[in-house]
Design a protein around this motif. Structure first.
Motif, PDB file in Angstrom:
ATOM      1  N   VAL A   1      -4.462   4.570   5.892  1.00 28.22           N
ATOM      2  CA  VAL A   1      -3.755   3.483   5.067  1.00 28.22           C
ATOM      3  C   VAL A   1      -2.653   2.826   5.763  1.00 28.22           C
ATOM      4  O   VAL A   1      -2.569   1.471   5.910  1.00 28.22           O
ATOM      5  CB  VAL A   1      -3.115   4.226   3.937  1.00 28.22           C
ATOM      6  CG1 VAL A   1      -1.912   3.085   3.205  1.00 28.22           C
ATOM      7  CG2 VAL A   1      -4.224   4.507   2.707  1.00 28.22           C
ATOM      8  N   HIS A   2      -1.745   3.381   6.656  1.00 21.95           N
ATOM      9  CA  HIS A   2      -0.919   2.840   7.566  1.00 21.95           C
ATOM     10  C   HIS A   2      -1.558   1.881   8.416  1.00 21.95           C
ATOM     11  O   HIS A   2      -1.079   0.570   8.591  1.00 21.95           O
ATOM     12  CB  HIS A   2      -0.169   3.889   8.443  1.00 21.95           C
ATOM     13  CG  HIS A   2       0.844   4.705   7.432  1.00 21.95           C
ATOM     14  ND1 HIS A   2       1.592   5.951   7.982  1.00 21.95           N
ATOM     15  CD2 HIS A   2       0.887   4.765   5.930  1.00 21.95           C
ATOM     16  CE1 HIS A   2       2.002   6.055   7.008  1.00 21.95           C
ATOM     17  NE2 HIS A   2       1.789   5.508   5.612  1.00 21.95           N
ATOM     18  N   HIS A   3      -2.564   2.239   9.249  1.00 24.20           N
ATOM     19  CA  HIS A   3      -3.318   1.510  10.159  1.00 24.20           C
ATOM     20  C   HIS A   3      -3.990   0.257   9.539  1.00 24.20           C
ATOM     21  O   HIS A   3      -4.034  -0.903   9.874  1.00 24.20           O
ATOM     22  CB  HIS A   3      -4.300   2.008  11.081  1.00 24.20           C
ATOM     23  CG  HIS A   3      -4.514   1.057  12.281  1.00 24.20           C
ATOM     24  ND1 HIS A   3      -3.578   0.798  13.231  1.00 24.20           N
ATOM     25  CD2 HIS A   3      -5.804   0.785  12.736  1.00 24.20           C
ATOM     26  CE1 HIS A   3      -4.278   0.034  14.139  1.00 24.20           C
ATOM     27  NE2 HIS A   3      -5.603   0.033  13.728  1.00 24.20           N
ATOM     28  N   MET A   4      -4.560   0.598   8.354  1.00 23.97           N
ATOM     29  CA  MET A   4      -5.320  -0.586   7.638  1.00 23.97           C
ATOM     30  C   MET A   4      -4.125  -1.715   7.046  1.00 23.97           C
ATOM     31  O   MET A   4      -4.562  -2.899   7.137  1.00 23.97           O
ATOM     32  CB  MET A   4      -5.847  -0.013   6.292  1.00 23.97           C
ATOM     33  CG  MET A   4      -6.534  -1.304   5.318  1.00 23.97           C
ATOM     34  SD  MET A   4      -7.637  -0.431   4.187  1.00 23.97           S
ATOM     35  CE  MET A   4      -6.831   0.624   3.085  1.00 23.97           C
ATOM     36  N   THR A   5      -3.106  -1.165   6.713  1.00 21.82           N
ATOM     37  CA  THR A   5      -2.016  -2.158   6.473  1.00 21.82           C
ATOM     38  C   THR A   5      -1.723  -3.280   7.755  1.00 21.82           C
ATOM     39  O   THR A   5      -1.716  -4.218   7.290  1.00 21.82           O
ATOM     40  CB  THR A   5      -0.578  -1.354   5.954  1.00 21.82           C
ATOM     41  OG1 THR A   5      -0.896  -0.334   4.907  1.00 21.82           O
ATOM     42  CG2 THR A   5       0.483  -2.303   5.806  1.00 21.82           C
ATOM     43  N   ARG A   6      -1.518  -2.705   8.726  1.00 19.32           N
ATOM     44  CA  ARG A   6      -1.260  -3.582  10.055  1.00 19.32           C
ATOM     45  C   ARG A   6      -2.537  -4.518  10.369  1.00 19.32           C
ATOM     46  O   ARG A   6      -2.325  -5.461  10.384  1.00 19.32           O
ATOM     47  CB  ARG A   6      -1.063  -2.542  11.065  1.00 19.32           C
ATOM     48  CG  ARG A   6       0.243  -1.528  10.898  1.00 19.32           C
ATOM     49  CD  ARG A   6       0.323  -0.859  12.233  1.00 19.32           C
ATOM     50  NE  ARG A   6       1.035   0.284  12.268  1.00 19.32           N
ATOM     51  CZ  ARG A   6       0.929   1.454  11.845  1.00 19.32           C
ATOM     52  NH1 ARG A   6      -0.288   1.879  11.918  1.00 19.32           N
ATOM     53  NH2 ARG A   6       2.056   2.265  11.764  1.00 19.32           N
TER      54      ARG A   6
ATOM     55  N   ASN B   1       0.889  -1.278  -0.146  1.00 19.96           N
ATOM     56  CA  ASN B   1      -0.111   0.018  -0.020  1.00 19.96           C
ATOM     57  C   ASN B   1       0.917   1.228   0.042  1.00 19.96           C
ATOM     58  O   ASN B   1       1.875   1.211   0.589  1.00 19.96           O
ATOM     59  CB  ASN B   1      -1.043   0.053   1.026  1.00 19.96           C
ATOM     60  CG  ASN B   1      -1.964  -1.145   1.321  1.00 19.96           C
ATOM     61  OD1 ASN B   1      -2.442  -1.622   0.267  1.00 19.96           O
ATOM     62  ND2 ASN B   1      -2.164  -1.731   2.664  1.00 19.96           N
ATOM     63  N   VAL B   2       0.435   2.321  -0.677  1.00 24.41           N
ATOM     64  CA  VAL B   2       1.326   3.424  -0.880  1.00 24.41           C
ATOM     65  C   VAL B   2       0.684   4.356   0.299  1.00 24.41           C
ATOM     66  O   VAL B   2      -0.630   4.997   0.222  1.00 24.41           O
ATOM     67  CB  VAL B   2       1.194   4.266  -2.108  1.00 24.41           C
ATOM     68  CG1 VAL B   2       1.866   5.672  -2.009  1.00 24.41           C
ATOM     69  CG2 VAL B   2       1.839   3.273  -3.060  1.00 24.41           C
TER      70      VAL B   2
ATOM     71  N   GLY C   1       1.260  10.701   6.798  1.00 24.86           N
ATOM     72  CA  GLY C   1       0.346   9.747   7.572  1.00 24.86           C
ATOM     73  C   GLY C   1       0.946   9.403   9.150  1.00 24.86           C
ATOM     74  O   GLY C   1       0.279   8.986   9.797  1.00 24.86           O
ATOM     75  N   ASP C   2       2.083   9.809   9.160  1.00 29.16           N
ATOM     76  CA  ASP C   2       2.808   9.734  10.393  1.00 29.16           C
ATOM     77  C   ASP C   2       3.123  10.774  11.037  1.00 29.16           C
ATOM     78  O   ASP C   2       3.408  10.855  12.441  1.00 29.16           O
ATOM     79  CB  ASP C   2       4.218   9.042  10.266  1.00 29.16           C
ATOM     80  CG  ASP C   2       4.075   7.227  10.014  1.00 29.16           C
ATOM     81  OD1 ASP C   2       3.064   6.879  10.319  1.00 29.16           O
ATOM     82  OD2 ASP C   2       4.969   6.858   9.158  1.00 29.16           O
TER      83      ASP C   2
ATOM     84  N   ALA D   1       3.312  -1.159   3.635  1.00 29.74           N
ATOM     85  CA  ALA D   1       3.249  -0.156   3.092  1.00 29.74           C
ATOM     86  C   ALA D   1       4.549   0.565   3.140  1.00 29.74           C
ATOM     87  O   ALA D   1       5.263   0.440   3.603  1.00 29.74           O
ATOM     88  CB  ALA D   1       2.233   0.758   4.000  1.00 29.74           C
ATOM     89  N   ILE D   2       4.497   1.585   1.767  1.00 30.82           N
ATOM     90  CA  ILE D   2       5.514   2.438   1.819  1.00 30.82           C
ATOM     91  C   ILE D   2       5.034   3.854   2.228  1.00 30.82           C
ATOM     92  O   ILE D   2       3.824   4.242   1.979  1.00 30.82           O
ATOM     93  CB  ILE D   2       6.209   2.732   0.739  1.00 30.82           C
ATOM     94  CG1 ILE D   2       5.377   2.923  -0.657  1.00 30.82           C
ATOM     95  CG2 ILE D   2       6.945   1.367   0.414  1.00 30.82           C
ATOM     96  CD1 ILE D   2       5.859   3.337  -1.931  1.00 30.82           C
ATOM     97  N   ALA D   3       6.085   4.296   3.010  1.00 34.20           N
ATOM     98  CA  ALA D   3       5.333   6.047   3.610  1.00 34.20           C
ATOM     99  C   ALA D   3       6.320   6.917   2.917  1.00 34.20           C
ATOM    100  O   ALA D   3       7.419   7.424   3.544  1.00 34.20           O
ATOM    101  CB  ALA D   3       5.556   6.002   4.808  1.00 34.20           C
TER     102      ALA D   3
END
Length: 272
Positions: free
Chosen positions: A174-179, A150-151, A156-157, A194-196
């Protein structure tokens, strides 16, 4: 296994959404260069076809195919999934890159813009992933799981996105959905990472860093002193999707030159 096999993607099929420009284009090239067959989809079919032709002309070991696909609506996702199913019965790599941004001062951020952005950046990403699970499961093996990338974004951080309230919040989601997806899908043989990214030159960021002067100014806020380059994205995707990244899931990979952990100043004013 030879070290050269760690990033080899020969025989793998990938889908990159929003792959006709920016980070999606950089990722698609990295995957094709590593030997993958890459399906490139975005709302502009002609742009995807042009990028595929460009990559195929470079003599890489992989190949590219471009076509239209819209992740912003339920109907568009269904049509994209149908098209992917026509082209392959296995999907080793899904890169959820399609997204949009919006900027407006606090007090003037439109309700409809917020809704439109999250519908693509978050809702569309989840439902496309969910819809492609059968193809991802079909590609997975015990030693080489299927991959979802995910991008997200540095925004997002950390609260660095001036006026981009809906975009920053969507990337945090997106970051939390990735986890969450990693937690649920790892036992099914699918890694989710994901990449951030920090600042990379693209159509989305052209307003700020589309010029050499803009890039220089932006680089002042990056600990490593530069904006991102295409090889930074390509290398990350080759790692995440190759055998070298087979044991990684639930990670948010910071591609921001150190911005994620940058804390200017010192608590005790000591010299470094």
């Amino acid at each position: 296994m030879k070290p050269s096999d760690l990033f080899d993607l020969s025989g793998k099929v990938a889908l990159v959404t929003g792959g006709s420009s920016g980070i999606g284009h950089m990722a698609a090239e990295g995957l094709v260069a590593a030997g993958a067959r890459v399906l490139i989809a975005s709302r502009k079919a002609d742009a995807c076809e042009a990028v595929a032709a460009e990559l195929n002309a470079k003599g890489y070991p992989g190949s590219a195919e471009g076509f239209g696909g819209d992740v912003a609506t339920e109907e568009g996702i269904a049509a994209l999934v149908s098209e992917v199913n026509k082209r392959t019965d296995k999907l080793h790599i899904l890169m959820n890159n399609a997204g949009r941004t919006w900027g407006a001062p606090i007090g003037e951020h439109p309700y409809e813009a917020w809704d439109k952005l999250l519908r693509l950046n978050v809702t569309g990403m989840f439902h496309l992933t969910q819809s492609l699970l059968p193809l991802l499961k079909a590609a997975s093996t015990a030693d080489d799981p299927a991959r979802v990338v995910n991008v997200g974004s540095v925004m997002g951080d950390i609260p660095k996105g001036t006026r981009t309230y809906s975009y920053a919040v969507s990337k945090g989601a997106v970051h939390h959905m990735t986890r969450v997806l990693s937690n649920d899908l790892a036992h099914q043989g699918i890694t989710v990472n994901a990449i951030a990214p920090g600042p990379f030159v693209s159509k989305m960021t052209a307003f700020a860093i589309g010029t050499e002067e803009g890039q220089k100014k932006s680089a002042e806020g990056v600990p490593l002193g530069r904006v991102g380059r295409p090889e930074d994205i390509a290398g990350a995707l080759q790692y995440l999707c190759g055998r070298g990244g087979a044991y990684l899931s639930g990670a948010i990979l910071p591609l921001s030159g150190g911005m994620q952990s940058n804390a200017p100043g010192s608590l005790f004013n000591e010299e470094l």
